[in-house]
Write an enzyme that holds these catalytic residues in place. Structure first.
Site, PDB file in Angstrom:
ATOM      1  N   ARG A  91       8.446   4.023  -4.521  1.00 50.39           N
ATOM      2  CA  ARG A  91       8.543   2.989  -3.479  1.00 50.39           C
ATOM      3  C   ARG A  91       7.337   1.988  -3.758  1.00 50.39           C
ATOM      4  NH1 ARG A  91       7.530   4.995   2.377  1.00 50.39           N
ATOM      5  NH2 ARG A  91       5.476   5.377   1.565  1.00 50.39           N
ATOM      6  N   GLU A  95      11.697   2.844  14.515  1.00 48.85           N
ATOM      7  CA  GLU A  95      10.536   3.758  14.079  1.00 48.85           C
ATOM      8  C   GLU A  95       9.523   3.489  14.801  1.00 48.85           C
ATOM      9  OE1 GLU A  95       9.547   3.042   9.934  1.00 48.85           O
ATOM     10  OE2 GLU A  95       9.663   0.839  10.258  1.00 48.85           O
ATOM     11  N   LYS A 149       6.214  -2.010   1.900  1.00 46.47           N
ATOM     12  CA  LYS A 149       5.202  -1.439   2.634  1.00 46.47           C
ATOM     13  C   LYS A 149       4.021  -2.378   2.444  1.00 46.47           C
ATOM     14  CE  LYS A 149       3.233   3.001   3.335  1.00 46.47           C
ATOM     15  NZ  LYS A 149       3.359   3.158   4.835  1.00 46.47           N
ATOM     16  N   TYR A 192       0.780  -1.073   0.023  1.00 46.39           N
ATOM     17  CA  TYR A 192      -0.167   0.011   0.079  1.00 46.39           C
ATOM     18  C   TYR A 192       1.004   1.177   0.053  1.00 46.39           C
ATOM     19  CZ  TYR A 192       0.572   1.078   5.030  1.00 46.39           C
ATOM     20  OH  TYR A 192       1.292   1.379   6.174  1.00 46.39           O
TER      21      TYR A 192
END
Ligand code: PDD
Length: 286
Positions: free
Chosen positions: A52, A182, A150, A33
């Site tokens: 990306r 993160e 992702k 996504y």
């Protein structure tokens, strides 16, 4: 108001948008996504997200069902149809519907599923929380080793968000081997003097599109940028901390595990970088 959403080439009222129960995105989280922000009715850093997306698909050996120009056109059409001034576009591509459940990838003749929808967030650029900053807790990073892709496997980040909520905080920062990786859905930074420190790229963090732009603007604004791991203690003792993502841009972090960072108010570096980011990205929005 009902949204118009995009499913496999069609623009439909959200109530009519359907995906099969056999879709591998639903059964296996076999999908990727992107979240792209919209300001002034325009797409922020579309190219970064498209690049990306292509990388995520390639890492999973999933064919891309849409070219970049068509993707940009589709995003802009969704923005237009839904009259979005500020908000986000969520895009998901899965390995599609093989007609049954199996651990084996279907052959390439099974078309991928592509869906996209807008999220209207009228105060995206000026949310009240940006004035006070995030409070975060830290939790072990229990995600898999390829979070640079992702994927839609967001159960643990979602649990991290809920743990933060239960603790009266806004977000969780993940910790692996004593160092911050993160946030649940953002990249993490600390500031010491003129230096901005954030974890180096690797397969243990998402390569944030906002991160890339913010580090570029930081260097241009004469900040020193150091890409390395930092500990929770170092973060708590830093002058400032902040997080970045397409959904929050640059968000000051004022508390970590109950300890005040700096003055306990959004620090000047985070506030400045937020301003620069919004100003610069608005110039190149499409
Ligand atoms: N999340 N790290 C993680 C784990 C993320 O999920 C995200 C983005 C980021 C920041 O990436 P970017 O700057 O490209 O948005 C870092 C999106 C916004 C989400 O899941 O809603």
């Amino acid at each position: 108001m009902s949204r118009t959403v995009y499913v496999n080439g069609d623009y439909l009222p959200e109530a009519d948008a359907k995906v099969s129960i056999f879709d591998r995105g639903f059964l296996m989280a076999d999908g990727v996504y992107e979240v792209t922000s919209v300001l002034d009715g325009k797409l922020i850093d579309f190219e970064g997200h498209a690049v990306r997306l292509a990388r995520s698909l390639a890492e999973l050996e999933m064919a891309s069902p849409i070219g970049d120009d068509d993707l940009a056109g589709m995003f802009r059409e969704l923005v237009r149809l839904n009259r979005i001034e500020q908000g986000m576009i969520y895009l998901q591509i899965t390995r599609g519907n093989p007609g049954d459940r199996s651990f084996v990838f279907p052959d390439a003749s099974v078309p991928s599923t592509i869906v996209a929808f807008t999220q209207d967030v009228p105060n995206l650029a000026e949310p009240p929380v940006a004035k006070v900053g995030f409070k975060v807790i830290t939790i072990p990073d229990l995600r898999w080793d390829r979070v640079d892709i992702k994927t839609t496997q967001l159960l643990y980040p979602s649990m991290g968000k809920m743990l933060a909520r239960k603790a009266g905080c806004d977000d969780s920062w993940f910790v692996a081997d004593g160092a911050v990786t993160e946030g649940t859905s953002n990249n993490a930074y600390i500031v010491k003097g003129n230096r901005i420190i954030t974890r180096q790229l690797g397969s243990d963090i998402l390569h944030g599109i906002t991160r890339a732009a913010v580090l570029r603007f930081a260097a241009e604004a004469q900040f020193e940028v150091e890409e390395r791991a930092f500990t929770v203690a170092e973060a708590q003792a830093a002058d400032e901390a902040f997080s970045t993502a397409a959904s929050i841009f640059v968000m000051p972090v004022v508390e970590i595990d109950g300890k005040t960072v700096g003055t306990g108010k959004p620090g000047p570096v985070a506030v400045r970088l937020r301003e620069i980011y919004l100003e610069e990205m608005r110039k190149t929005a499409i």
